[in-house]
Design a protein around this motif. Structure first.
Motif, mmCIF file in Angstrom:
data_model
loop_
_atom_site.group_PDB
_atom_site.id
_atom_site.type_symbol
_atom_site.label_atom_id
_atom_site.label_comp_id
_atom_site.label_asym_id
_atom_site.label_seq_id
_atom_site.Cartn_x
_atom_site.Cartn_y
_atom_site.Cartn_z
ATOM 1 N N PRO A 240 66.993 -32.003 -47.965
ATOM 2 C CA PRO A 240 67.550 -32.511 -46.170
ATOM 3 C C PRO A 240 69.251 -31.860 -46.339
ATOM 4 O O PRO A 240 70.374 -31.461 -45.750
ATOM 5 N N THR A 241 69.956 -32.362 -47.969
ATOM 6 C CA THR A 241 71.516 -31.942 -48.088
ATOM 7 C C THR A 241 71.626 -30.511 -48.000
ATOM 8 O O THR A 241 72.487 -30.183 -47.816
ATOM 9 N N GLU A 242 70.143 -29.919 -48.930
ATOM 10 C CA GLU A 242 70.747 -28.713 -49.228
ATOM 11 C C GLU A 242 70.243 -27.935 -47.130
ATOM 12 O O GLU A 242 70.951 -26.607 -47.245
ATOM 13 N N ALA A 243 69.196 -28.352 -46.773
ATOM 14 C CA ALA A 243 69.064 -27.550 -45.438
ATOM 15 C C ALA A 243 70.303 -28.260 -45.057
ATOM 16 O O ALA A 243 70.797 -26.705 -44.050
ATOM 17 N N ALA A 244 70.837 -28.823 -44.956
ATOM 18 C CA ALA A 244 72.420 -29.124 -43.958
ATOM 19 C C ALA A 244 73.228 -27.474 -43.985
ATOM 20 O O ALA A 244 73.975 -27.267 -43.628
#
Length: 431
Positions: A240-244
């Protein structure tokens, strides 16, 4: 209650009453307690402050906020409004329905209710007034529908909840889809009732196929954002952090090369805005960790759990009490602060009653998000008031029926857990 707890309670309430911001209250109260009643050295407190935000998951916060800011500067909102008009524009009371549908779509871009209120309200409130809706009603629909933003992923408040409790961000994201759509459905039903009752206008002219295809084509650029985020998380391509971060990069590319609307000033404003909002949230999280340490030292969660399990007969009554408490807290306290304060206390009690932690998480988050549109601290109401050029006192009576409709959705997800747990199970986040 011992002297330390009495002191904390007195200082906490007194600080809030005189208007000290919640972030400083969360830091001041435990600081004074630890110095005077526990003798803990300041270096340990400083270490806890830093440790509270030394969390990889929290990196998603500034990226999601920045992505939303960049998207708002591209003019993408107009494309989403046109898409919503295409979908529901011929329904009685069309613009109110469009307002709600745009909030559903916009939720996949920003994850923040206030951003949705400002972006959507600046376009649709004047359009609704021009078509004959009252400014108060237009503002009420905009403010109450904006809370869909933090429920349907991506969601900033879900990232905060994850950092506090350790719950999977991906599971929270998937659990938010159906509750978000239920909230939207409750608003659309009420808006249709008012449309029929007050004979609100509807669009009679047809949109030609060529124009419709053009609207869909332009909207797909925006709709790719949630697809990239959710698709990447589900496929395991990125966290999710990379997706952001990827969503942020995508917003930058789209703004520069597709819309050609992002200027150097826009980008600087977006970066500064994201920095200020992120710093505010992270400061609250940091100070709350010290507050949480004090609660643990005083064994407050254990005492509450013991009282609840002794006095409350079953989980259904417990959930009812919690919903009342959360609704009240949502009215008087900022959503992130409420999550940080209450989640560590209430979650263990919920688990002791046999409630699935993901189910409880979404009940809590949806309920607290309703508080964004309820007085006296409803930030969405404050945001839409100057846009509609009408006082807060006139908006509130129009907004409350919509808030009550949203609470119907809250109680549905409270007592039908599968409305939350179905998608996370299908996607493998929970068993």
């Amino acid at each position: 209650m011992n002297a330390g707890l009495l002191f904390m309670t007195f200082v906490f309430v007194g600080a809030l009453v005189i208007g000290i911001p919640i972030a400083f209250v969360l830091g001041l109260v435990p600081l004074l307690y630890l110095i005077f009643f526990r003798g803990i050295p300041l270096v340990a407190i400083a270490s806890r402050l830093y440790g509270g935000i030394d969390n990889y998951t929290l990196l998603a916060l500034p990226f999601f906020i920045l992505a939303g800011n960049l998207m708002n500067h591209t003019g993408i909102t107009k494309d989403l409004v046109n898409l919503a008009r295409l979908l529901v524009g011929r329904v009685r009371g069309a613009l109110a329905q469009v307002n709600i549908v745009v909030s559903i779509i916009f939720a996949g871009l920003t994850g923040a209710a206030v951003a949705d209120t400002a972006a959507i309200g600046s376009i649709l409130v004047p359009a609704m007034v021009e078509e004959g809706y009252s400014p108060e009603y237009s503002a009420a629909v905009t403010a109450t529908s904006s809370i869909i933003g933090p429920i349907i992923p991506p969601s900033i408040i879900m990232v905060i909840y994850s950092s506090v409790t350790g719950e999977s961000v991906g599971a929270l994201f998937m659990g938010g889809f159906i509750p978000g759509l239920l909230v939207a459905a409750s608003l659309m039903v009420l808006a249709y009732y008012y449309a029929v009752k007050n004979n609100h206008p509807k669009r009679t002219e047809r949109i030609e196929r060529k124009e419709a295809m053009q609207i869909i084509k332009r909207s797909l650029v925006a709709l790719l954002v949630p697809i990239i985020i959710i698709g990447g998380i589900l496929s395991g391509m990125f966290t999710p952090t990379e997706a952001a971060a990827i969503a942020c990069f995508y917003a930058f590319l789209v703004g520069i090369f597709y819309y050609r609307a992002l200027t150097a000033k826009n980008m600087i404003d977006s970066l500064i805005g994201a920095g200020i909002v992120s710093a505010t949230i992270l400061f609250i999280i940091s100070t709350s960790q010290v507050f949480s340490m004090v609660l643990t030292l005083e064994r407050i969660p254990e005492h509450i759990a013991q009282v609840m399990t002794t006095v409350v007969p079953n989980k259904y009554i417990f959930l009812l009490i919690v919903n009342i408490l959360l609704f009240f807290m949502g009215m008087i306290m900022e959503t992130g602060a409420s999550v940080i304060l209450l989640a560590p206390i209430l979650l263990p009690v919920a688990i002791s009653f046999g409630i699935h932690p993901l189910h409880f998480a979404l009940v809590m988050l949806v309920n607290l998000n309703v508080g964004l549109a309820t007085p006296p601290v409803g930030v969405c109401l404050f945001t839409v008031s100057p846009i509609a050029k009408v006082s807060l006192e006139k908006i509130i009576p129009k907004a409350m029926p919509f808030v009550m409709a949203e609470m119907v959705a809250v109680f549905l997800i409270t007592y039908i857990p599968d409305l939350i747990l179905l998608l996370p199970r299908l996607t493998g986040f929970i068993n």
